[in-house]
Enzyme design. Structure first.
Site, mmCIF file in Angstrom:
data_model
loop_
_atom_site.group_PDB
_atom_site.id
_atom_site.type_symbol
_atom_site.label_atom_id
_atom_site.label_comp_id
_atom_site.label_asym_id
_atom_site.label_seq_id
_atom_site.Cartn_x
_atom_site.Cartn_y
_atom_site.Cartn_z
ATOM 1 N N HIS A 80 -11.276 13.264 -21.928
ATOM 2 C CA HIS A 80 -11.243 14.716 -22.214
ATOM 3 C C HIS A 80 -12.216 15.215 -23.247
ATOM 4 O O HIS A 80 -12.845 16.191 -23.114
ATOM 5 C CB HIS A 80 -9.891 15.062 -22.881
ATOM 6 N N GLU A 91 -8.862 6.298 -11.571
ATOM 7 C CA GLU A 91 -7.605 6.547 -11.829
ATOM 8 C C GLU A 91 -6.577 5.533 -11.349
ATOM 9 O O GLU A 91 -5.640 5.173 -12.094
ATOM 10 C CB GLU A 91 -7.044 8.055 -11.402
#
Ligand SMILES: NC(=O)c1ccc[n+]([C@@H]2O[C@H](COP(=O)([O-])OP(=O)(O)OC[C@H]3O[C@@H](n4cnc5c(N)ncnc54)[C@H](O)[C@@H]3O)[C@@H](O)[C@H]2O)c1
Ligand SMILES: [Zn+2]
Length: 377
Positions: free
Chosen positions: A266, A189
């Site tokens: 995702h 991230e």
């Protein structure tokens, strides 16, 4: 090792809060006292892994500041992020006498932060919240920005509220006990932030990883404090520009740019039933995918692709993609909740630090397939 202080000031009247980086949890009480001056009680929400490690020092520090402390411990894992658990917590807050002027302290990773934050948002229509994040992801991402929420059976984070914290207290030394895979996930991230923010933050993150390889655990030195501070500053800047992720805002400082690498992530998480990858690890693959896609659309140079690949590699080993059905992954794109008006927007890079949103329908299928294939090399 100086403590860094970052002030988040939102355009909305009177919303501003501090993020303190580099203090020790033994001293968290003093900051909470400052941020929730009128509070008599503090409800500490944590989980069964984090509380045994850090709970006692947090409770003691709050008690030293005169807080009447109750603790609320949930199980470890994403599965506690649900409405029933939030309901149970708000009942426990009532039983502990938490009033509108008291406060909730979230001690843990993003799961605890999201669940405790959401419960703080709905308990009595909103009680003061303090975030004390203990994972890298929570420090640089989820604790900053006011998004709170739980999952529903229709998907992740589908129920929630914007509830900005009164303050965020970051003690980077807590990262020493974090599992290496969680560290890798957090660094992915961080790389995402670097990729969309600019070469400076990306190179800084790369240099940090070179000197402190993620597999060797976390060294909470001044360098680490500064790195976390840089990432928090960036996230705060994006949040300031687009507090509630408005659908119209598609500019370079839209909150949507934080979804870089997330479309594929995702999809990978979904087709593996959220078992194979930590979220951040899936983002690591997603960053490489978006990088290849940007490259094949002539937006990103080969050198920048190499740079990004190299940094992702330094973040640690990612679980592989072998055995995952490519068609199912590509099909999963169509049900991504980041769809706007039925169409999916990819966040791509028109150079490092220059994110752009491109409609899925404007990208030929062959390029999407080819970018995925390059991941398997
Ligand atoms: N609100 C937002 O803006 C936002 C942004 C990104 C992600 N999220 C959410 O964050 C969640 C993921 O957060 P996460 O990656 O922190 O996962 P997590 O909260 O599940 O923490 C990861 C693991 O590390 C353990 N742990 C936490 N701190 C530790 C420590 N210091 N030492 C040892 N173990 C420790 C936890 O118990 C857990 O097992 C997801 O639910 C995601 O949806 C929210
Ligand atoms: Zn993410």
């Amino acid at each position: 090792m100086g403590i860094r202080n970052i002030n988040v000031r939102l355009p909305r009247a009177s919303v501003a809060y501090d993020i303190q980086i580099g203090g020790r949890l033994e001293d968290v009480g003093r900051s909470v006292r400052q941020w929730a001056a009128k509070a008599k009680r503090a409800a500490v929400v944590s989980n069964e892994t984090v509380f045994p490690l850090y709970g006692e020092r947090v409770v003691k520090s709050l008690q030293e500041q005169g807080f009447d402390v109750s603790d609320h411990i949930v199980h470890d894992g994403e599965s506690v992020k649900n409405l029933r658990e939030a309901e149970r917590l708000t009942a426990a807050f009532s039983a502990a006498g938490i009033s509108r002027t008291d406060c909730v302290v979230a001690l843990g990773g993003g799961v605890v932060g999201d669940l405790a934050g959401f419960t703080a948002a709905i308990h009595l229509r909103g009680v003061p919240l303090i975030q004390a994040p203990t994972t890298l992801l929570a420090m640089i991402d989820s604790s900053v920005g006011g998004k709170t929420g739980v999952n529903s059976r229709h998907g992740k984070n589908l129920i929630g509220a914007f509830h900005q914290p009164r303050g965020v207290f970051i003690d980077p030394s807590t990262l020493r006990t974090l599992e290496p895979r969680e560290l890798t996930a957090g660094f992915c991230e961080a790389i995402k932030h670097g990729a969309v923010s600019g070469a400076r933050l990306l190179r800084r993150t790369a240099a940090f990883l070179q000197h402190h390889p993620a597999r060797e655990g976390f060294e909470a030195d001044a360098d680490a404090n500064e790195l976390i501070a840089e990432h928090v500053r960036f996230k705060a800047r994006v949040v300031r520009a687009d507090e509630q992720e408005s659908a119209e805002n598609t500019g370079a400082m839209s909150r949507k740019i934080l979804n870089f690498g997330h479309t594929l992530a995702h999809a990978l998480e979904k087709v593996t039933n959220y078992r194979r990858f930590k979220h951040g690890e899936a983002v690591g693959h997603g960053i490489r995918f978006a990088t290849y896609l940007s490259n094949s659309l002539d937006l990103l140079s080969d050198d920048d692709v190499e740079l990004l690949n190299d940094v992702v590699r330094r973040a640690g080993r990612l679980p592989g993609l072998a055995g995952i059905d490519r068609e199912r992954v590509l099909h999963a794109f169509s049900s991504d909740k980041k769809n706007v008006g039925g169409s999916l927007q990819f966040v791509l890079l028109n150079g490092i630090g220059r994110p752009i949103l491109i409609d899925r329908r404007d990208i030929p299928d062959e390029l999407i397939v080819a970018a995925y294939e390059r991941l398997l090399d």
